[in-house]
Write a protein that holds these residues in place. Structure first.
Motif, PDB file in Angstrom:
ATOM      1  N   ASP A  39      20.392 -34.597 -18.608  1.00  0.00           N
ATOM      2  CA  ASP A  39      20.656 -33.278 -19.173  1.00  0.00           C
ATOM      3  C   ASP A  39      19.619 -32.280 -18.687  1.00  0.00           C
ATOM      4  O   ASP A  39      18.439 -32.611 -18.549  1.00  0.00           O
ATOM      5  CB  ASP A  39      20.596 -33.313 -20.703  1.00  0.00           C
ATOM      6  N   PHE A  40      20.068 -31.057 -18.422  1.00  0.00           N
ATOM      7  CA  PHE A  40      19.165 -29.956 -18.140  1.00  0.00           C
ATOM      8  C   PHE A  40      19.835 -28.677 -18.632  1.00  0.00           C
ATOM      9  O   PHE A  40      21.048 -28.642 -18.827  1.00  0.00           O
ATOM     10  CB  PHE A  40      18.801 -29.874 -16.647  1.00  0.00           C
ATOM     11  N   ALA A  41      19.031 -27.680 -18.869  1.00  0.00           N
ATOM     12  CA  ALA A  41      19.555 -26.397 -19.348  1.00  0.00           C
ATOM     13  C   ALA A  41      19.519 -25.381 -18.219  1.00  0.00           C
ATOM     14  O   ALA A  41      18.642 -25.428 -17.348  1.00  0.00           O
ATOM     15  CB  ALA A  41      18.732 -25.904 -20.530  1.00  0.00           C
ATOM     16  N   LEU A  42      20.485 -24.477 -18.238  1.00  0.00           N
ATOM     17  CA  LEU A  42      20.541 -23.406 -17.257  1.00  0.00           C
ATOM     18  C   LEU A  42      21.125 -22.183 -17.939  1.00  0.00           C
ATOM     19  O   LEU A  42      22.131 -22.293 -18.619  1.00  0.00           O
ATOM     20  CB  LEU A  42      21.415 -23.809 -16.070  1.00  0.00           C
ATOM     21  N   TRP A  43      20.473 -21.057 -17.774  1.00  0.00           N
ATOM     22  CA  TRP A  43      21.077 -19.827 -18.258  1.00  0.00           C
ATOM     23  C   TRP A  43      20.712 -18.687 -17.337  1.00  0.00           C
ATOM     24  O   TRP A  43      19.753 -18.735 -16.594  1.00  0.00           O
ATOM     25  CB  TRP A  43      20.694 -19.519 -19.704  1.00  0.00           C
ATOM     26  N   MET A  44      21.561 -17.678 -17.393  1.00  0.00           N
ATOM     27  CA  MET A  44      21.365 -16.485 -16.584  1.00  0.00           C
ATOM     28  C   MET A  44      20.921 -15.379 -17.524  1.00  0.00           C
ATOM     29  O   MET A  44      21.451 -15.238 -18.619  1.00  0.00           O
ATOM     30  CB  MET A  44      22.659 -16.124 -15.871  1.00  0.00           C
ATOM     31  N   GLY A  45      19.944 -14.624 -17.091  1.00  0.00           N
ATOM     32  CA  GLY A  45      19.471 -13.543 -17.933  1.00  0.00           C
ATOM     33  C   GLY A  45      18.404 -12.739 -17.247  1.00  0.00           C
ATOM     34  O   GLY A  45      18.062 -12.985 -16.100  1.00  0.00           O
ATOM     35  N   VAL A  88      18.047 -16.788 -12.777  1.00  0.00           N
ATOM     36  CA  VAL A  88      18.461 -18.045 -13.391  1.00  0.00           C
ATOM     37  C   VAL A  88      17.224 -18.794 -13.879  1.00  0.00           C
ATOM     38  O   VAL A  88      16.209 -18.837 -13.182  1.00  0.00           O
ATOM     39  CB  VAL A  88      19.242 -18.920 -12.381  1.00  0.00           C
ATOM     40  N   THR A  89      17.331 -19.360 -15.060  1.00  0.00           N
ATOM     41  CA  THR A  89      16.272 -20.199 -15.598  1.00  0.00           C
ATOM     42  C   THR A  89      16.809 -21.604 -15.786  1.00  0.00           C
ATOM     43  O   THR A  89      17.918 -21.785 -16.310  1.00  0.00           O
ATOM     44  CB  THR A  89      15.766 -19.657 -16.956  1.00  0.00           C
ATOM     45  N   LEU A  90      16.051 -22.578 -15.327  1.00  0.00           N
ATOM     46  CA  LEU A  90      16.372 -23.995 -15.490  1.00  0.00           C
ATOM     47  C   LEU A  90      15.326 -24.620 -16.391  1.00  0.00           C
ATOM     48  O   LEU A  90      14.144 -24.281 -16.279  1.00  0.00           O
ATOM     49  CB  LEU A  90      16.327 -24.725 -14.145  1.00  0.00           C
ATOM     50  N   GLU A  91      15.747 -25.530 -17.252  1.00  0.00           N
ATOM     51  CA  GLU A  91      14.791 -26.274 -18.074  1.00  0.00           C
ATOM     52  C   GLU A  91      15.175 -27.738 -18.125  1.00  0.00           C
ATOM     53  O   GLU A  91      16.360 -28.068 -18.234  1.00  0.00           O
ATOM     54  CB  GLU A  91      14.747 -25.722 -19.504  1.00  0.00           C
ATOM     55  N   GLU A  92      14.143 -28.567 -18.045  1.00  0.00           N
ATOM     56  CA  GLU A  92      14.296 -30.002 -18.204  1.00  0.00           C
ATOM     57  C   GLU A  92      13.057 -30.466 -18.957  1.00  0.00           C
ATOM     58  O   GLU A  92      11.934 -30.227 -18.509  1.00  0.00           O
ATOM     59  CB  GLU A  92      14.359 -30.690 -16.839  1.00  0.00           C
ATOM     60  N   ALA A 140      13.960 -28.364  -8.844  1.00  0.00           N
ATOM     61  CA  ALA A 140      14.705 -27.104  -8.963  1.00  0.00           C
ATOM     62  C   ALA A 140      15.847 -27.066  -7.953  1.00  0.00           C
ATOM     63  O   ALA A 140      16.973 -26.673  -8.287  1.00  0.00           O
ATOM     64  CB  ALA A 140      13.777 -25.914  -8.758  1.00  0.00           C
ATOM     65  N   ILE A 141      15.576 -27.494  -6.737  1.00  0.00           N
ATOM     66  CA  ILE A 141      16.617 -27.532  -5.707  1.00  0.00           C
ATOM     67  C   ILE A 141      17.691 -28.541  -6.092  1.00  0.00           C
ATOM     68  O   ILE A 141      18.890 -28.281  -5.939  1.00  0.00           O
ATOM     69  CB  ILE A 141      15.997 -27.847  -4.328  1.00  0.00           C
ATOM     70  N   TYR A 142      17.284 -29.684  -6.612  1.00  0.00           N
ATOM     71  CA  TYR A 142      18.229 -30.716  -7.049  1.00  0.00           C
ATOM     72  C   TYR A 142      19.179 -30.171  -8.118  1.00  0.00           C
ATOM     73  O   TYR A 142      20.400 -30.333  -8.015  1.00  0.00           O
ATOM     74  CB  TYR A 142      17.448 -31.928  -7.569  1.00  0.00           C
ATOM     75  N   TYR A 143      18.646 -29.515  -9.143  1.00  0.00           N
ATOM     76  CA  TYR A 143      19.502 -28.981 -10.217  1.00  0.00           C
ATOM     77  C   TYR A 143      20.423 -27.885  -9.691  1.00  0.00           C
ATOM     78  O   TYR A 143      21.588 -27.813 -10.085  1.00  0.00           O
ATOM     79  CB  TYR A 143      18.663 -28.468 -11.386  1.00  0.00           C
TER      80      TYR A 143
END
Length: 174
Positions: A39-45, A88-92, A140-143
């Motif tokens: 699982d990972f989170a992604l949102w645009m803002g 874009v923000t990614l979180e793991e 980051a590239i992987y996600y």
């Protein structure tokens, strides 16, 4: 295929990708899952740029805001515009990355990975901080590759028309 035609096709695919990604991140409450089940989170803002038309009739709207719902950008989607740039923000787990995705160049820039502790303790490998930073960049590239793969799977399938209908419903739901 000439270079200009290839760039135009990439730009269209890039716009479709960023528009779909905004929709999908909200539809899934910002939670994505890799093919391996992580699982990972992604949102645009913070910043979304939408664009429509061409030549002299080209219209662009830039929407920014830390806690904004980016309504102006979403209204632009309702008039036929598509997302051309997005923050874009990614979180793991406790790691967080941010980057700017660009549909026209099909690229990302301004990648900010999580901070790495560069203080060396006695006996630690001096290359450790560098290697950790490289690992975080690869993540980051992987996600990003994972969500693009999800998009292509949907975009190239017979389900794309249904997905477009769901995107239209999402645009007009507010």
């Amino acid at each position: 295929m000439d270079l200009q035609l290839a760039q135009e096709k990439d730009a269209v695919l890039g716009k479709d990708f960023l528009t779909w990604l905004w929709f999908k991140s909200e539809e899934q409450n910002h939670v994505f899952k890799t093919r391996e089940g992580e699982d990972f989170a992604l949102w645009m803002g913070q910043k979304i740029v939408v664009e429509g038309g061409e030549g002299e009739s080209l219209e662009k709207a830039v929407c920014t805001g830390m806690m904004s719902r980016l309504q102006e950008a979403k209204l632009g989607l309702g008039t036929g515009k598509k997302v051309v740039q997005a923050r874009v923000t990614l979180e793991e787990d406790s790691n967080s990355w941010s980057m700017q995705l660009d549909a026209g160049m099909f690229s990302f820039n301004g990648l900010k990975p999580p901070k790495v502790d560069t203080q060396l303790q006695e006996g630690e490998d001096p290359d450790g901080a560098f290697l950790e930073k490289m690992y975080l960049l690869e993540r980051a590239i992987y996600y990003t590759d994972e969500v693009y793969s999800m998009f292509l799977g949907k975009r190239m399938s017979s389900e794309w028309n249904q997905e477009c209908q769901r995107i239209r419903e999402w645009i007009y739901q507010d």
